[in-house]
Structure formats: structure tokens, C-alpha cells
Design a protein around this motif. Structure first.
Motif, PDB file in Angstrom:
ATOM      1  N   PHE A  62      35.259  71.980  26.860  1.00  0.00           N
ATOM      2  CA  PHE A  62      36.051  70.765  27.000  1.00  0.00           C
ATOM      3  C   PHE A  62      35.947  69.877  25.769  1.00  0.00           C
ATOM      4  CE2 PHE A  62      35.310  72.054  31.388  1.00  0.00           C
ATOM      5  CZ  PHE A  62      36.587  71.910  31.929  1.00  0.00           C
ATOM      6  N   VAL A  63      37.083  69.248  25.432  1.00  0.00           N
ATOM      7  CA  VAL A  63      37.163  68.298  24.326  1.00  0.00           C
ATOM      8  C   VAL A  63      37.797  67.014  24.852  1.00  0.00           C
ATOM      9  CG1 VAL A  63      38.191  67.820  22.070  1.00  0.00           C
ATOM     10  CG2 VAL A  63      37.373  70.123  22.599  1.00  0.00           C
ATOM     11  N   VAL A  64      37.218  65.880  24.508  1.00  0.00           N
ATOM     12  CA  VAL A  64      37.760  64.594  24.955  1.00  0.00           C
ATOM     13  C   VAL A  64      37.925  63.681  23.744  1.00  0.00           C
ATOM     14  CG1 VAL A  64      36.774  64.763  27.264  1.00  0.00           C
ATOM     15  CG2 VAL A  64      35.469  63.661  25.432  1.00  0.00           C
ATOM     16  N   GLY A  65      38.798  62.703  23.889  1.00  0.00           N
ATOM     17  CA  GLY A  65      39.013  61.754  22.805  1.00  0.00           C
ATOM     18  C   GLY A  65      40.173  60.834  23.110  1.00  0.00           C
ATOM     19  N   GLY A  66      40.751  60.295  22.067  1.00  0.00           N
ATOM     20  CA  GLY A  66      41.865  59.379  22.251  1.00  0.00           C
ATOM     21  C   GLY A  66      42.691  59.263  20.990  1.00  0.00           C
ATOM     22  N   THR A  67      43.844  58.622  21.117  1.00  0.00           N
ATOM     23  CA  THR A  67      44.764  58.475  19.993  1.00  0.00           C
ATOM     24  C   THR A  67      45.496  57.145  20.086  1.00  0.00           C
ATOM     25  OG1 THR A  67      46.637  59.532  18.853  1.00  0.00           O
ATOM     26  CG2 THR A  67      46.636  59.629  21.237  1.00  0.00           C
ATOM     27  N   PHE A  68      45.969  56.645  18.944  1.00  0.00           N
ATOM     28  CA  PHE A  68      46.798  55.443  18.956  1.00  0.00           C
ATOM     29  C   PHE A  68      47.867  55.554  17.878  1.00  0.00           C
ATOM     30  CE2 PHE A  68      43.995  54.216  15.483  1.00  0.00           C
ATOM     31  CZ  PHE A  68      44.825  53.498  14.641  1.00  0.00           C
ATOM     32  N   ILE A 122      69.210  50.295   7.881  1.00  0.00           N
ATOM     33  CA  ILE A 122      67.995  50.768   8.540  1.00  0.00           C
ATOM     34  C   ILE A 122      66.803  50.149   7.809  1.00  0.00           C
ATOM     35  CG2 ILE A 122      66.670  52.765   9.272  1.00  0.00           C
ATOM     36  CD1 ILE A 122      69.186  54.423   9.059  1.00  0.00           C
ATOM     37  N   SER A 123      66.084  49.265   8.479  1.00  0.00           N
ATOM     38  CA  SER A 123      64.958  48.575   7.857  1.00  0.00           C
ATOM     39  C   SER A 123      63.785  49.523   7.630  1.00  0.00           C
ATOM     40  CB  SER A 123      64.504  47.413   8.743  1.00  0.00           C
ATOM     41  OG  SER A 123      65.532  46.467   8.918  1.00  0.00           O
ATOM     42  N   ARG A 124      62.961  49.196   6.662  1.00  0.00           N
ATOM     43  CA  ARG A 124      61.767  49.969   6.368  1.00  0.00           C
ATOM     44  C   ARG A 124      60.815  49.902   7.572  1.00  0.00           C
ATOM     45  NH1 ARG A 124      60.612  47.648   1.781  1.00  0.00           N
ATOM     46  NH2 ARG A 124      61.952  49.060   0.596  1.00  0.00           N
ATOM     47  N   ARG A 125      60.204  51.033   7.904  1.00  0.00           N
ATOM     48  CA  ARG A 125      59.305  51.098   9.065  1.00  0.00           C
ATOM     49  C   ARG A 125      57.895  51.472   8.604  1.00  0.00           C
ATOM     50  NH1 ARG A 125      58.532  55.561  12.770  1.00  0.00           N
ATOM     51  NH2 ARG A 125      60.366  56.548  11.817  1.00  0.00           N
ATOM     52  N   TYR A 126      56.906  50.708   9.086  1.00  0.00           N
ATOM     53  CA  TYR A 126      55.507  50.943   8.741  1.00  0.00           C
ATOM     54  C   TYR A 126      54.775  51.501   9.959  1.00  0.00           C
ATOM     55  CZ  TYR A 126      56.785  47.895   4.869  1.00  0.00           C
ATOM     56  OH  TYR A 126      57.420  47.339   3.785  1.00  0.00           O
ATOM     57  N   VAL A 127      53.909  52.486   9.709  1.00  0.00           N
ATOM     58  CA  VAL A 127      53.226  53.185  10.797  1.00  0.00           C
ATOM     59  C   VAL A 127      51.740  53.307  10.491  1.00  0.00           C
ATOM     60  CG1 VAL A 127      53.053  55.355  12.080  1.00  0.00           C
ATOM     61  CG2 VAL A 127      55.301  54.512  11.370  1.00  0.00           C
ATOM     62  N   GLY A 128      50.930  53.040  11.495  1.00  0.00           N
ATOM     63  CA  GLY A 128      49.497  53.289  11.427  1.00  0.00           C
ATOM     64  C   GLY A 128      49.091  54.146  12.619  1.00  0.00           C
ATOM     65  N   HIS A 129      48.229  55.126  12.417  1.00  0.00           N
ATOM     66  CA  HIS A 129      47.854  56.001  13.529  1.00  0.00           C
ATOM     67  C   HIS A 129      46.412  56.446  13.387  1.00  0.00           C
ATOM     68  CE1 HIS A 129      47.856  59.791  11.172  1.00  0.00           C
ATOM     69  NE2 HIS A 129      48.810  59.195  10.478  1.00  0.00           N
ATOM     70  N   GLY A 130      45.841  56.884  14.485  1.00  0.00           N
ATOM     71  CA  GLY A 130      44.471  57.364  14.467  1.00  0.00           C
ATOM     72  C   GLY A 130      44.192  58.272  15.646  1.00  0.00           C
ATOM     73  N   LYS A 131      43.183  59.127  15.481  1.00  0.00           N
ATOM     74  CA  LYS A 131      42.781  60.042  16.557  1.00  0.00           C
ATOM     75  C   LYS A 131      41.294  60.328  16.429  1.00  0.00           C
ATOM     76  CE  LYS A 131      45.257  63.561  17.899  1.00  0.00           C
ATOM     77  NZ  LYS A 131      45.982  64.873  17.982  1.00  0.00           N
ATOM     78  N   TYR A 132      40.635  60.431  17.592  1.00  0.00           N
ATOM     79  CA  TYR A 132      39.231  60.848  17.614  1.00  0.00           C
ATOM     80  C   TYR A 132      39.053  61.870  18.721  1.00  0.00           C
ATOM     81  CZ  TYR A 132      34.178  60.916  18.130  1.00  0.00           C
ATOM     82  OH  TYR A 132      32.885  61.327  18.210  1.00  0.00           O
ATOM     83  N   LEU A 133      38.433  63.015  18.396  1.00  0.00           N
ATOM     84  CA  LEU A 133      38.154  64.061  19.368  1.00  0.00           C
ATOM     85  C   LEU A 133      36.722  64.532  19.195  1.00  0.00           C
ATOM     86  CD1 LEU A 133      41.393  66.260  19.059  1.00  0.00           C
ATOM     87  CD2 LEU A 133      40.819  64.731  20.951  1.00  0.00           C
ATOM     88  N   ALA A 134      36.080  64.852  20.314  1.00  0.00           N
ATOM     89  CA  ALA A 134      34.718  65.371  20.265  1.00  0.00           C
ATOM     90  C   ALA A 134      34.531  66.389  21.378  1.00  0.00           C
ATOM     91  CB  ALA A 134      33.697  64.241  20.407  1.00  0.00           C
ATOM     92  N   SER A 135      33.927  67.523  21.044  1.00  0.00           N
ATOM     93  CA  SER A 135      33.660  68.533  22.061  1.00  0.00           C
ATOM     94  C   SER A 135      32.424  68.140  22.861  1.00  0.00           C
ATOM     95  CB  SER A 135      33.460  69.900  21.406  1.00  0.00           C
ATOM     96  OG  SER A 135      32.380  69.842  20.481  1.00  0.00           O
ATOM     97  N   ILE A 136      32.404  68.545  24.123  1.00  0.00           N
ATOM     98  CA  ILE A 136      31.269  68.289  25.000  1.00  0.00           C
ATOM     99  C   ILE A 136      30.292  69.457  24.861  1.00  0.00           C
ATOM    100  CG2 ILE A 136      30.531  67.948  27.390  1.00  0.00           C
ATOM    101  CD1 ILE A 136      33.264  66.771  27.950  1.00  0.00           C
ATOM    102  N   ASN A 137      29.023  69.140  24.628  1.00  0.00           N
ATOM    103  CA  ASN A 137      28.022  70.175  24.354  1.00  0.00           C
ATOM    104  C   ASN A 137      28.021  71.272  25.406  1.00  0.00           C
ATOM    105  OD1 ASN A 137      27.283  68.666  22.172  1.00  0.00           O
ATOM    106  ND2 ASN A 137      25.443  67.793  23.117  1.00  0.00           N
TER     107      ASN A 137
END
Length: 265
Positions: A160-166, A141-156
């Protein structure tokens, strides 16, 4: 807890999976320990390590081998030519990661005018373990590298909250990129000082795994629990037997913040 400058956390994770006619199975138990250090009023850096005990199994009696076709039909009486040394094996491994988190207000970003930014890097299968089913070969089983991110912001002035992820993963010569928007609707916000009431929300994601699949996700967070369900809709040329598309459901249950241990962090 290690005081006002940070805290220590622990966790357990379990995973089980079976696939194919041979019931190729994986049962995995993980123990996690992490340490978070506050680097500003709204920011923290976390380091974590995870120890894993992994059991893999297979049932070769249910597999149809090419050598068992006599030219006209499948004959299970013919030898497969495969020499299985074992049908179950276990390995031990370790993983490690680092993450950065910036947030204002509620931990769940369910109040007005709140923002959340998360970035992380991790490496799994640090020992690159090997397992062996066949007497004349082994798999690594080869070594696995992971990068991730998320951004969320509430609407004034709304719930409701909107954002995205990768999510980007790299293992040996394989690469995988998954990304998409996220939407939430707040049902209840947590109480900042007593912690008696926990935040609750419903939400959805529409994720795209590059050149492979679309993944709609629905989730419901109430108190310390979060229920999620997703459906993998295949878009690639990868098909199962008979040309059928390889799609699948996934469900998960999460429990966080044992007895408010991390409350206010």
C-alpha cells in the motif's frame, strides 16, 4: 540523454473538447521538450517548454438567442443580431514550467519504504493570444499560473502507498484550489537493473475543488500505460439549463517512457 548529470525528454499531448448547444469546441496539439538535472542522489530539477497549436470553433446555428423570443415563444426565423465573422479560428501559444522531484527507490513508489515529493510551478498562455468569432469584438486568453505538489509514501512491509496532492491555478481574477488524498496498491514492481518488468498498480483519489466539486478518481497503471477515470460531482450553485447539476465524466490514457528511454532516471 545528456549523461549522468541529467537527461532531455520530449513529449506530445492532444486535447479535444466540445460544450454547449453551440458545440463550442477546442482542439489542441502540444509539443513538449524538457531537461532534467540531477542535484543529488535522489533529487532532480526539471525545466520544460511547450508549444501549442489551438483551434477553436462554434456552430451558431444551434444557439437560441434572447432576441429570437417574440414574447411568447422562440422563433428561429428572427435575427439573432449576432454577426459571426468566422466559425473556426486558430492560434499559436507557448507555456513553460519548472519542477523539483525527490524520490527514493522505485520511480512509481511501489516498493517498501519508498517516498516521493514533487513540487512545480508553470505558466500557460504566455502570449495571451486572442481569437475572434464576432465581427465587432475579440476575446483574449489571459496568462494562467499553476502551482502543484504531490507526496507519496509506501507503508512498511506492505503493497500500500498513501499520500496526497494539490493543484492551485490563477488566471486573471479567477482562482481554483483542488486537493485530496491518494491511495495505491502495488500489483508488480519494476526491475531495477534490466527494466524488462514495469511497475503496475491500481489506485484512487478523492479530490475536493474548493467550494465547487468533489472528484473521485480511479486509475490503473500497467507497464508504460496508465488509464484514469473521474467524475466531477458539482457542489456549488452552478447549474445547467432547467436547474440540472453540472456534473461530468473524464477519461484519460497516458503512455510514458518510450522504449525505456528514461529508465533509471
Amino acid at each position: 540523454s545528456i549523461g549522468e548529470r541529467g537527461y532531455i525528454g520530449t513529449g506530445l499531448a492532444f486535447y479535444t473538447d466540445k460544450a454547449g448547444a453551440g458545440n463550442f469546441g477546442t482542439n489542441e496539439s502540444n509539443f513538449v521538450i524538457s531537461s532534467a538535472l540531477f542535484v543529488g542522489r535522489n533529487s532532480k530539477i526539471s525545466l520544460g517548454i511547450m508549444g501549442s497549436y489551438i483551434q477553436k470553433s462554434v456552430n451558431p446555428d444551434n444557439i437560441e438567442w434572447g432576441s429570437q423570443y417574440n414574447g411568447y415563444e422562440y422563433n428561429p426565423e428572427l435575427s439573432s443580431g449576432e454577426n459571426f465573422a468566422v466559425v473556426s479560428t486558430s492560434i499559436i501559444d507557448m507555456s513553460a514550467g519548472i519542477s523539483y522531484r525527490y524520490h527514493t527507490g522505485s520511480k512509481a513508489v511501489t516498493n517498501n519504504d519508498q517516498k516521493l515529493l514533487e513540487l512545480g510551478l508553470a505558466s500557460f498562455r504566455l502570449f495571451e493570444p486572442t481569437y475572434e468569432f464576432l465581427s465587432d469584438g475579440e476575446s483574449q486568453i489571459s496568462r494562467r499560473y499553476v502551482g502543484h505538489g504531490k507526496y507519496l509514501a509506501s507503508i512498511n512491509s506492505s503493497k500500500f502507498v498513501v499520500g496526497g496532492t494539490f493543484l492551485y491555478m490563477m488566471q486573471n481574477t479567477s482562482r481554483e484550489l483542488t486537493f485530496g488524498p491518494e491511495f495505491r496498491y502495488s500489483l508488480m514492481t519494476d526491475t531495477k537493473y534490466t527494466g524488462y518488468l514495469k511497475d503496475s498498480y491500481i489506485g484512487a483519489q478523492v479530490l475536493y475543488r474548493y467550494k465547487d466539486a468533489i472528484i473521485p478518481v480511479l486509475f490503473f497503471k500497467f507497464g508504460n500505460f496508465k488509464l484514469s477515470g473521474s467524475y466531477d460531482y458539482n457542489l456549488s450553485a452552478l447549474n445547467g439549463a432547467g436547474g440540472k447539476s453540472v456534473n461530468g465524466f473524464e477519461f484519460s490514457i497516458q503512455f510514458n517512457d518510450f522504449e525505456g528511454t528514461l529508465f533509471g532516471q
